[in-house]
Motif scaffolding. Structure first.
Motif: not given
Length: 154
Positions: A11, A14, A17-18, A21, A36, A45-46, A108
């Motif tokens: 991603v 981060m 993205s967190k 989700y 991570n 997720l990385q 996403d």
């Protein structure tokens, strides 16, 4: 024996993205190590920069249509309503597959494809509740009778 632990995706942001989700799919953070993050359900997720180091390249291609993260939802109509609260880029609008399961696919923030489909056990029960026999449901869904019986026990 090797054990499958989940799916890791790179991603670019981060924190965003967190949030995506968590808010869109309701996945909780199980562990957060900065670069991570482990989400429930086996989604990892990385951070993109770390991922590039791991695979030893600067060449990471987003927006591939070769794979997806697959989820099932018991309240599919409610989930579709929930999606309206977000600026979602759709792969396609909600559709019904030939076996009777409804699904929607969207991207996403980094253009990984996400599919959310109607829970398959609910599809089986919908056909049974409409008056179809187990055998008719198996034919309609193009699956073995034993699969229908397993779904009905769930």
């Amino acid at each position: 024996m090797t054990t499958y632990a989940g799916t890791l995706i790179a991603v670019s942001d981060m924190e965003r993205s967190k949030q995506f989700y968590q808010e869109v799919l309701g996945l909780k953070v199980i562990a957060d190590f900065g670069a991570n993050v482990t989400l429930e359900g086996g989604v990892f997720l990385q951070a993109l920069e770390t991922w590039k180091e791991f695979i030893r390249t600067d060449q990471v291609a987003f927006q591939s249509n070769a794979c997806e993260l697959y989820f099932e939802e018991r309240d599919f109509d409610g989930f579709l309503e929930h999606l309206k609260a977000f600026d979602i880029s759709y792969v396609h609008e909600p559709l019904m597959h030939s076996w009777g399961q409804r699904a929607v696919r969207f991207y996403d923030l980094d253009f990984h494809i996400i599919e959310v489909a109607e829970e398959i056990n609910s599809v089986v029960k919908k056909f049974i509740n409409s008056g179809m026999s187990i055998e008719e449901t198996a034919v309609r869904m193009d699956v073995p009778v034993a699969y229908i019986e397993t779904c009905l026990k769930a």
